[in-house]
Design an enzyme around this catalytic site. Structure first.
Site, PDB file in Angstrom:
ATOM      1  N   TYR A   1      -0.854   2.058  12.425  1.00 19.30           N
ATOM      2  CA  TYR A   1      -1.537   0.838  12.812  1.00 19.30           C
ATOM      3  C   TYR A   1      -1.974   0.909  14.268  1.00 19.30           C
ATOM      4  CZ  TYR A   1       0.272  -1.118   8.492  1.00 19.30           C
ATOM      5  OH  TYR A   1       0.541  -1.347   7.167  1.00 19.30           O
TER       6      TYR A   1
ATOM      7  N   ARG B   1       0.853  -1.195   0.000  1.00 21.77           N
ATOM      8  CA  ARG B   1       0.000   0.000   0.000  1.00 21.77           C
ATOM      9  C   ARG B   1       0.884   1.239   0.000  1.00 21.77           C
ATOM     10  NH1 ARG B   1      -5.634  -1.267   3.249  1.00 21.77           N
ATOM     11  NH2 ARG B   1      -6.583  -2.294   1.447  1.00 21.77           N
TER      12      ARG B   1
ATOM     13  N   SER C   1      -8.678  -2.395  -1.689  1.00 16.03           N
ATOM     14  CA  SER C   1      -9.460  -1.161  -1.564  1.00 16.03           C
ATOM     15  C   SER C   1     -10.601  -1.117  -2.568  1.00 16.03           C
ATOM     16  CB  SER C   1      -8.552   0.057  -1.748  1.00 16.03           C
ATOM     17  OG  SER C   1      -7.651   0.178  -0.674  1.00 16.03           O
TER      18      SER C   1
ATOM     19  N   ASP D   1      -4.452  -1.599  -6.144  1.00 16.47           N
ATOM     20  CA  ASP D   1      -4.909  -2.042  -4.830  1.00 16.47           C
ATOM     21  C   ASP D   1      -6.290  -2.691  -4.911  1.00 16.47           C
ATOM     22  OD1 ASP D   1      -5.529  -2.402  -2.182  1.00 16.47           O
ATOM     23  OD2 ASP D   1      -5.251  -0.305  -1.589  1.00 16.47           O
TER      24      ASP D   1
ATOM     25  N   GLN E   1      -1.230   2.443  -5.839  1.00 13.77           N
ATOM     26  CA  GLN E   1      -2.627   2.719  -5.510  1.00 13.77           C
ATOM     27  C   GLN E   1      -3.587   2.213  -6.586  1.00 13.77           C
ATOM     28  OE1 GLN E   1      -2.789   6.935  -4.694  1.00 13.77           O
ATOM     29  NE2 GLN E   1      -2.585   6.636  -2.495  1.00 13.77           N
TER      30      GLN E   1
END
Length: 381
Positions: free
Chosen positions: A230, A122, A133, A130, A127
């Protein structure tokens, strides 16, 4: 350079790995594209649609795959597909590699270079590739639609001469890509929306969409995120306080949507049996993690179950329930990745095996499982 697409063999899989638009782009890179007849029908794409930009149509799986240099798929190939592929072929798909050593060894033994799109880093450069997503975005939208379909009342507040219909209350658990899309969709449909997440940064995202954030916001919560973005492991004391708050909140909700997934691990339990029992008859739970065991203790994979008046929605392959839209996005993800493997000057296949995207997604090569996270004790087929 021949790129092939066969009809997906997984039960209930309506998505396809290319669209007419991406066929046109792949051909512009210098590739020939061959597609098994009927491969796109479940996504509303006919053979003639594929022929228009220049694709060849093959009759049958073997005819499509036998000479292909690159095979694009939605799901990991099964044994019949692997047997139809030539040694040295590149296979790009959603591989679901965790706990699938036998399947990975089968691809390695066949001499395939297999790439798992869900392992794409990521980073900014990736992008457009991905798939997590792009597919989660649609899953979040569909979760609200499925929840609304099972809910026996209207979602928005309606004021009529006969009286007022109150707005439905929707609680979204997890504010990742799927969760944020669920929030946005539920808000557009007029529901009163709340959401929770273990990451403090999610609060601003949730509130920017017009929903209320639900969490025990003490000092521990405010420091519960690493520099990499995270979530940190919370103390047992905090977990108990948060669980108590969430349990009290769920009892008042009409629809609860759960979205929490951890790669390679069973889905965490967010909604217990006691929480389900506390909900009003007619309420709905939509569990987007049911393929990994579910976020709700009472979820059953594959459909809608009833828990004493509370409906629990556990559909498999939720993005595939929007096959046409999901295929369009997924195909663009794959096309962007394939582009990195082609030399623009010579229009020939030229994989840079040292590229960070290649190294992060490559599972098998030269007869071996090469990804360090999935090697068995011998590291070979």
């Amino acid at each position: 350079m021949l790129i092939a697409i066969a009809t997906e063999t997984a039960k209930g899989e309506g998505r396809v790995a290319v669209t007419p638009d991406t066929v046109k782009r792949l051909i512009s890179y210098g590739a020939d594209v061959i597609i098994e007849s009927g491969a796109g029908l479940a996504s509303g794409i006919t053979d003639d649609d594929y022929k228009a930009p220049g694709a060849q149509i093959a009759k049958g799986q073997a005819a499509a795959l036998k000479n292909a240099d690159i095979i694009l798929k939605v799901r990991r190939p099964d044994s019949s597909e692997i047997g139809a592929m030539k040694s040295g072929a590149i296979v790009i798909a959603t591989m679901d590699p965790y706990g699938q050593t036998a399947a990975l060894n089968e691809m390695a033994k066949a001499g395939l270079s297999a790439f798992a799109m869900e392992l794409m880093p990521r980073i900014t450069r990736a992008q457009s590739m991905d798939i997590l997503s792009s597919q989660a975005n649609l899953a979040g939208y569909r979760a609200v639609i499925d929840g609304a379909a099972e809910f026996g009342r209207a979602l928005p507040m309606m004021m009529t001469a006969a009286g007022t219909v109150p707005a439905a209350r929707i609680f979204v658990m997890g504010a990742g890509v799927a969760g944020l899309q669920a929030i946005a969709t539920a808000r557009r449909l007029g529901a009163v929306v709340t959401a929770t997440d273990v990451r403090p940064a999610a609060k601003e995202q949730v509130e920017s969409l017009g929903a209320k954030f639900i969490a025990v916001e003490d000092d521990e919560f405010k420091q519960a995120e690493t520099s990499g973005g995270y979530a940190k492991e919370m103390s047992d004391g905090y977990k108990a306080k948060q669980a108590e708050l969430v349990a009290a909140h769920i009892a008042k909700q009409d629809i609860v949507i759960t979205t929490a997934l951890i790669p390679g691990r069973p889905a965490p339990t967010l909604v217990t049996k006691a929480m389900v029992k506390s909900m009003k008859p007619g309420s709905v739970i939509v569990d987007l993690a049911v393929e990994r065991g579910g976020n709700c203790e009472m979820s059953k994979a594959g459909g809608v179950s009833d828990a004493k008046g509370v409906k629990i929605v556990g559909y498999l392959n939720v993005p595939g329930r929007l096959a046409a839209s999901a295929s369009a996005l997924y195909a663009r993800n794959l096309q962007a990745f394939v582009e990195t493997m082609i030399d623009k000057q010579t229009k020939a296949l030229a994989v840079n095996w040292d590229d960070e995207l290649i190294k992060a997604t490559l599972l098998t090569k030269d007869g071996k499982i090469v990804h360090p996270n999935f090697q068995d004790s011998k590291g070979a087929a």
